[in-house]
Design a protein around this motif. Structure first.
Motif, PDB file in Angstrom:
ATOM      1  N   SER A 122      37.657  34.235  -4.661  1.00 37.22           N
ATOM      2  CA  SER A 122      38.666  34.516  -3.619  1.00 37.22           C
ATOM      3  C   SER A 122      38.769  36.015  -3.376  1.00 37.22           C
ATOM      4  CB  SER A 122      40.041  33.991  -4.039  1.00 37.22           C
ATOM      5  OG  SER A 122      39.980  32.596  -4.212  1.00 37.22           O
ATOM      6  N   CYS A 132      35.342  27.191   3.548  1.00 37.35           N
ATOM      7  CA  CYS A 132      35.680  26.347   2.393  1.00 37.35           C
ATOM      8  C   CYS A 132      34.503  26.272   1.431  1.00 37.35           C
ATOM      9  CB  CYS A 132      36.032  24.932   2.843  1.00 37.35           C
ATOM     10  SG  CYS A 132      37.348  24.853   4.051  1.00 37.35           S
ATOM     11  N   HIS A 182      38.668  29.789   0.929  1.00 34.58           N
ATOM     12  CA  HIS A 182      39.187  28.603   0.235  1.00 34.58           C
ATOM     13  C   HIS A 182      38.230  28.257  -0.908  1.00 34.58           C
ATOM     14  CE1 HIS A 182      41.361  24.665   0.175  1.00 34.58           C
ATOM     15  NE2 HIS A 182      40.208  24.236  -0.321  1.00 34.58           N
ATOM     16  N   ARG A 231      38.282  29.128   8.537  1.00 41.18           N
ATOM     17  CA  ARG A 231      38.394  28.923   7.088  1.00 41.18           C
ATOM     18  C   ARG A 231      37.021  28.616   6.501  1.00 41.18           C
ATOM     19  NH1 ARG A 231      42.776  24.848   4.468  1.00 41.18           N
ATOM     20  NH2 ARG A 231      44.129  26.421   5.422  1.00 41.18           N
ATOM     21  N   ASN A 286      38.619  24.913  10.001  1.00 44.90           N
ATOM     22  CA  ASN A 286      38.056  24.872   8.650  1.00 44.90           C
ATOM     23  C   ASN A 286      36.621  24.347   8.667  1.00 44.90           C
ATOM     24  OD1 ASN A 286      40.796  25.220   8.301  1.00 44.90           O
ATOM     25  ND2 ASN A 286      41.083  23.475   6.938  1.00 44.90           N
ATOM     26  N   ASN A 299      41.949  24.720  -7.572  1.00 42.32           N
ATOM     27  CA  ASN A 299      41.804  25.802  -6.594  1.00 42.32           C
ATOM     28  C   ASN A 299      42.098  27.141  -7.257  1.00 42.32           C
ATOM     29  OD1 ASN A 299      42.435  23.243  -5.177  1.00 42.32           O
ATOM     30  ND2 ASN A 299      42.347  24.507  -3.351  1.00 42.32           N
ATOM     31  N   ASN A 311      43.402  31.243   0.229  1.00 44.80           N
ATOM     32  CA  ASN A 311      44.046  29.950  -0.036  1.00 44.80           C
ATOM     33  C   ASN A 311      44.284  29.825  -1.544  1.00 44.80           C
ATOM     34  OD1 ASN A 311      42.491  27.631   2.393  1.00 44.80           O
ATOM     35  ND2 ASN A 311      43.475  29.605   2.685  1.00 44.80           N
TER      36      ASN A 311
END
Ligand SMILES: [Zn+2]
Length: 412
Positions: free
Chosen positions: A214, A173, A202, A171, A143, A243, A231
């Motif tokens: 996303s 983020c 993410h 990942r 990540n 999120n 995610n």
């Protein structure tokens, strides 16, 4: 054609949320519901956090027993060797990990305060990946925290180093919810093309863009030739503004204009479970589902104004994009408005037998009933609210696992 996978982080990002939390039994139920829904992976907790140890072990046992299968259970740790060592000491059976480290200059100067430079970040991460591999991790995600504020060339370098050391995914983020669909599309397409590794996306909702970002990020990864792992969290519960909401992401992938023609989920998802999982998370977190929540909110299929009501009565397709039945809605709910007997931490055998009898659970002996009651009392101590039917059924069916979930390992 590359595909989209769902990786739910409710049991990690969701429970990290300020003022909110879940009991270990509630976290377990979330994993079970995610599995039943067809979600590919659950980031099920923190292997270096002592109070998670028995919960994580118990859930891995459920996986061994076939109860939590095929869902992949993965733990989140910092991308440093000491965390990898602690993980395999505390939860030796863990097979999947995501290793996280900050990559932006903001974090390098603002958080590490000069203790780490860009090359130290990469070294820490590759050492951690090597250690995880040496301990037998089957899949490793790396990540990049605060990726959206990280220089893209450095992010490519970081991703290539992760890949060289055997990481399976990178990942991206958007830790602060800073991206928009245009910037995240470009970033993920570039990473997919230049690093050539599956990409996780993410996103956070600080600008109200978590679901849109996303989708755009997944499109970028796929257009760049790589699988995308979105995610999500149930009801969008997560740090600060939250999120990307699980149900909204599924709806957006499968229902939005032209998207599903080209970009598809790798495995089918049972959207009919949406209503149940959203309601359980709402109860467990103690946070009501917003009235206008996509698909599962109280108003998602409500019509009042003359023109809309007339239109939807003539043909629901006039004012509804999808049918309520697809979300598992439309069944009448039984609400007891009279006398109520609930479970609690001081419940007795009589009230408990009454509750279990109502859900058709019968015990072979008074001793067995007392043993299950004791576990139910413990579960109530942890959750501080009456248990739902599925929690009671779980405890009755898997008392040994429940005992593990409800045991707080003594501090060492
Ligand atoms: Zn997050």
């Amino acid at each position: 054609m590359a595909k989209i996978y769902l990786l739910d982080v409710t049991n990690r990002d969701g429970v990290q949320t300020a003022k909110l939390g879940l009991s270990k039994l509630e976290k377990t139920l979330i994993n079970i519901y995610l599995n039943e829904m067809g979600v590919f992976q659950s980031e099920f907790g923190f292997p270096t956090t002592k109070h998670e140890t028995l919960y994580l072990q118990a859930n891995l046992e459920l996986a061994e027993m076939g109860v939590l299968r095929p869902i992949r259970l993965e733990g989140w740790i910092r991308a440093v060797v000491v965390d990898v060592e602690t993980t395999f000491k505390q939860v030796p059976g863990i097979k999947h990990l995501n290793l996280s480290i900050s990559t932006s200059d903001q974090m390098i100067t603002g958080k590490f305060q000069g203790r780490k430079k860009r090359h130290d970040i990469i070294n820490d991460m590759t050492d951690a990946v090597d250690a995880a591999r040496a301990h037998g991790a089957e899949t490793i995600g790396v990540n990049a925290e605060d990726a959206s504020r990280t220089d893209i060339d450095y992010l490519v370098e970081f991703g290539l180093a992760a890949k060289e050391h055997g990481a399976d995914r990178l990942r991206y983020c958007d830790t602060l919810g800073y991206d928009n669909p245009f910037t995240i599309y470009e970033a993920l397409k570039t990473l997919a093309e230049k690093v050539a590794i599956p990409i996780e996306v993410h996103c956070h909702g600080d600008l109200g863009l978590a679901v849109g970002n996303s989708l755009a990020g997944a499109k970028g990864a796929i257009d760049g030739g790589q699988d995308a792992y979105i995610n999500t969290t149930i009801n969008g519960i997560g740090e600060r503004a939250g999120n990307a909401d699980l149900v909204a992401v599924i709806l957006a992938i499968t229902k939005s204009k032209g998207f599903a023609d080209k970009y598809r989920l790798a495995k089918p998802v049972k959207l009919t479970r949406a209503s149940k999982i959203a309601e359980f998370a709402s109860y467990a977190f103690g946070v009501p589902i917003p009235i206008n929540q996509p698909g599962v909110g109280a108003n998602a299929f409500a019509h009042a104004s003359g023109i809309h009501a007339d239109g939807v009565l003539k043909d629901p397709g006039n004012y509804e994009l999808y049918d309520f039945k697809e979300l598992g809605r439309g069944k009448p709910k039984f609400v007891d408005t009279g006398r109520e007997i609930c479970t609690g931490q001081y419940s007795g055998i009589s009230g408990f037998s009454h509750i279990m009898g109502k859900i058709d659970v019968e015990f072979s002996s008074r001793d067995e009933a007392s043993e299950i009651l004791e576990l139910v009392r413990y579960a109530n101590v942890e959750s501080q609210k009456p248990l739902v039917e599925d929690e009671l059924l779980f405890i009755a069916k898997y008392p040994d696992i429940a005992k593990k979930l409800l045991t707080m390992k003594p501090l060492e």
